[in-house]
Design a protein around this motif. Sequence first.
Motif, mmCIF file in Angstrom:
data_model
loop_
_atom_site.group_PDB
_atom_site.id
_atom_site.type_symbol
_atom_site.label_atom_id
_atom_site.label_comp_id
_atom_site.label_asym_id
_atom_site.label_seq_id
_atom_site.Cartn_x
_atom_site.Cartn_y
_atom_site.Cartn_z
ATOM 1 N N LEU A 74 -40.329 -96.250 -54.888
ATOM 2 C CA LEU A 74 -40.459 -97.642 -54.448
ATOM 3 C C LEU A 74 -39.773 -97.860 -53.103
ATOM 4 N N GLN A 75 -38.685 -97.140 -52.875
ATOM 5 C CA GLN A 75 -37.981 -97.258 -51.609
ATOM 6 C C GLN A 75 -38.727 -96.561 -50.465
ATOM 7 N N LEU A 76 -39.719 -95.764 -50.825
ATOM 8 C CA LEU A 76 -40.505 -95.047 -49.818
ATOM 9 C C LEU A 76 -41.904 -95.615 -49.669
ATOM 10 N N ALA A 77 -42.185 -96.739 -50.346
ATOM 11 C CA ALA A 77 -43.566 -97.257 -50.392
ATOM 12 C C ALA A 77 -44.103 -97.590 -48.991
ATOM 13 N N SER A 78 -43.288 -98.228 -48.166
ATOM 14 C CA SER A 78 -43.784 -98.603 -46.834
ATOM 15 C C SER A 78 -44.042 -97.367 -45.982
ATOM 16 N N PHE A 79 -43.205 -96.344 -46.117
ATOM 17 C CA PHE A 79 -43.444 -95.110 -45.379
ATOM 18 C C PHE A 79 -44.683 -94.387 -45.904
ATOM 19 N N ALA A 80 -44.906 -94.466 -47.222
ATOM 20 C CA ALA A 80 -46.091 -93.809 -47.800
ATOM 21 C C ALA A 80 -47.375 -94.437 -47.273
ATOM 22 N N ARG A 81 -47.399 -95.762 -47.161
ATOM 23 C CA ARG A 81 -48.593 -96.416 -46.608
ATOM 24 C C ARG A 81 -48.806 -96.016 -45.153
ATOM 25 N N ALA A 82 -47.712 -95.936 -44.389
ATOM 26 C CA ALA A 82 -47.833 -95.506 -42.995
ATOM 27 C C ALA A 82 -48.329 -94.070 -42.910
ATOM 28 N N ALA A 83 -47.894 -93.199 -43.834
ATOM 29 C CA ALA A 83 -48.364 -91.818 -43.849
ATOM 30 C C ALA A 83 -49.858 -91.745 -44.124
ATOM 31 N N GLN A 84 -50.357 -92.607 -44.973
ATOM 32 C CA GLN A 84 -51.793 -92.632 -45.255
ATOM 33 C C GLN A 84 -52.589 -93.107 -44.031
ATOM 34 N N LEU A 85 -52.064 -94.099 -43.300
ATOM 35 C CA LEU A 85 -52.711 -94.534 -42.062
ATOM 36 C C LEU A 85 -52.729 -93.403 -41.032
ATOM 37 N N ALA A 86 -51.629 -92.643 -40.971
ATOM 38 C CA ALA A 86 -51.578 -91.520 -40.041
ATOM 39 C C ALA A 86 -52.570 -90.432 -40.444
#
Length: 467
Positions: free
Chosen positions: A334-346
Amino acid sequence: MKGNVRADGSPVDLSPTPTPPPVTVVQGSPDRGLPLDPPPLGAAPGPLEQGLLFDPPPSGAAPGPLPPGFAPGLVDPALQGAPLHLAGVGPYGSFSAPSPRERRARTWRALGAFALAAATVIAVVVLTARGLAARMPVNGEAFRAMTPVSRALLLASRSVAEGAAARVLVAPEVFARWQGATPPPEIRHDGYASIRGGVLFTPETFRPTGSSYDLVIHFHGNTQLVRESAEVAGLNAAVAVINLGIGSGAYEDLYAQPGVYESLLADIDRALAQRGLPTPRLRRLALSSWSAGYGAVAKILELRRGIDALDAILVTDGIHCGFVPDHPSGLNTLQLASFARAAQLAAAGQVLFTITHSEIDPIAYASSSATANYLLGAAAGHPVERSPALSAPPHLRLRAAEGAVSRKLEKQMLPTTEATVGELRVRGFRGNTPEHHMAHLLQMASTVLPELVERWREGGDPAPPSR
């Protein structure tokens, strides 16, 4: 007394209307003008005085001949057809047409007067245009705000010559605009501008061609070191550096408040305007962090409203999270959720997301190596096996690094592994000491910044912002 009586019996000295004394009339000489006193009663009229106009002839006199040159139809109706006499006035002379020579002289005099007036008008136009051009600011905004008359004065100066004369009369940026070129703004590169939580600087390599600009916001790190790194990498962007203290909590708490990030962007626009960028317009944005600065990036990615043109995310040895034993990865995802979404965009190629990490294991929370592995899997949809790194980045010796770490303790960046999923790039480096951790900041000009410079060198506006 009795003998002094009138015929009516009243005494002489008691008469209500005594007899006035005799009146003596003095005739003035002709050279002194007309006498002011009337002549005695019953006196015969004297000779006519010279200079009286329209003096009628004596009553009953026969009409006399008209003087030469006097119009025969000019008569006074009151005199019953007798022509008017102009006493003491000579007849009018005869009219004759001007000679050709005189006509030519009159024509040349008229042309000379016209030429003098035209030269005066041109001189006024030139002097006025010169004064306006001298007061023209560097960015040329006042030219668009001028009245049509003022613009016409400037345009008139161009007609003198297309070369040096017009350049002298017209401000350089206006002259360049006439020729179809937009002059670049004059940016102030020295010093720093204060913004919320940090400073903004415009490196020597920042050379915008108009009002649009690229921006890097870096969280956590020595300001002078970040500035020198940007200039060494050749970054054509404005750079903001935010420092809020030790630990990611300070960054997370501030940027968890709605509107703080948007206020920061507004501060940056105002600061750039003060440094010479006219009507700043953000074109592309990169969020950068080292160590604890990732906390700000995490919250911005979570709460941003999509009004910025986010194009890149640069994280150097800094993404961490807690542990959750029940999760397969053992990480608090949950603490990595925003980074995970950014990784998917990348992974889809919409943004650049580049990560560097060391081998440090903080024990109390997940390492930057473990979180990088998780983000690779989130972007690809399955676990990603890394490949051995083939080449090491060049080692840079920055002047600003001399005050940050001892030369004896400075470490080189020795790569171990690397992996790529779309535009998500992860590279691991050797080392587990504080100096190895510090090297990720000292060497950002040879690791993450060159990737951003290469991406932005292509130019053009990015794709519409994505959440």
